[in-house]
Write a protein that holds these residues in place. Structure first.
Motif: not given
Length: 207
Positions: A117-120, A135-141, A130-133
């Motif tokens: 989330s910090v480096i998103a 959203d750990v799992r979707p950001l990882t995707v 469609f995402l926010s900082d």
């Protein structure tokens, strides 16, 4: 342990994933390291990296290859001597490869961690639609897909944020479409993702 997962996304393409539970000595069983592999292994200070390196060689063996069948070009991109496409990844206790007869392919595995989330903001642009900082799992995707795209495209100057785009998805979808827009080049990719044991794996296949 033996293979953790074997996936056949389409004819002529295979994904192999290994869960790294063995000590380094066990991971050397049944594989013959080249002189360059021995040198690289000896220069690795972390046993986690050593075990990841060896587990990839075990995956090659499981796919019917010898360690000497793999080589790297000047950009660090892996190749197989028989001309098939290959991509490689390892993260903590998992490693994976994807091999395809003819299709351009890339793969990445990452541990799901809050720090993404910090480096998103460094790799997300269009995807903020469609995402926010948080959203750990979707950001990882998204990270895994973009890393997979980078491994396929392997072009100096390519930016995850500017040149790679992931079409909106939900975690239950298990797949989406992704694009590379780089200068005059526009390429479309199928992206498939899965989650296991707190890790995310994604692989991309050029359409």
């Amino acid at each position: 342990m033996p293979l953790y997962k074997t996936i056949t996304p389409c004819r002529g393409t295979k994904v192999l994933i290994w869960k790294i539970e063995e000590p380094k000595g066990r991971l050397m069983d049944g594989i013959e390291l080249t002189a360059n592999c021995k040198l690289r292994l000896g220069n690795m200070k972390s046993e986690i990296h050593q075990r990841g390196f060896l587990s990839v060689r075990q995956l090659l063996k499981a796919a019917g290859y010898k360690t000497s069948d793999l080589y790297y070009d000047t950009n660090g991109k892996p190749h197989l001597k028989d001309g098939k496409e290959i991509s490689i990844t390892h993260s903590f206790i998992f490693s994976g490869i994807i091999i395809s007869d003819t299709l351009k392919v890339g793969i990445d595995i990452e541990k799901q961690r809050e720090k993404i989330s910090v480096i998103a903001h460094k790799f997300v642009d269009y995807e903020y639609n469609f995402l926010s900082d948080a959203d750990v799992r979707p950001l990882t995707v998204v990270w895994c897909i973009k890393e997979s795209l980078y491994k396929i495209f392997a072009t100096e100057g390519m930016s995850f944020k500017q040149h790679a785009k992931v079409i909106p998805f939900k975690l239950m979808d298990k797949k989406t479409v992704s694009w590379i827009f780089y200068n005059e080049t526009v390429k479309k990719y199928k992206a498939v993702f899965l989650e296991f044991d707190g890790f995310t794996c994604a692989y991309a296949i050029e359409l």
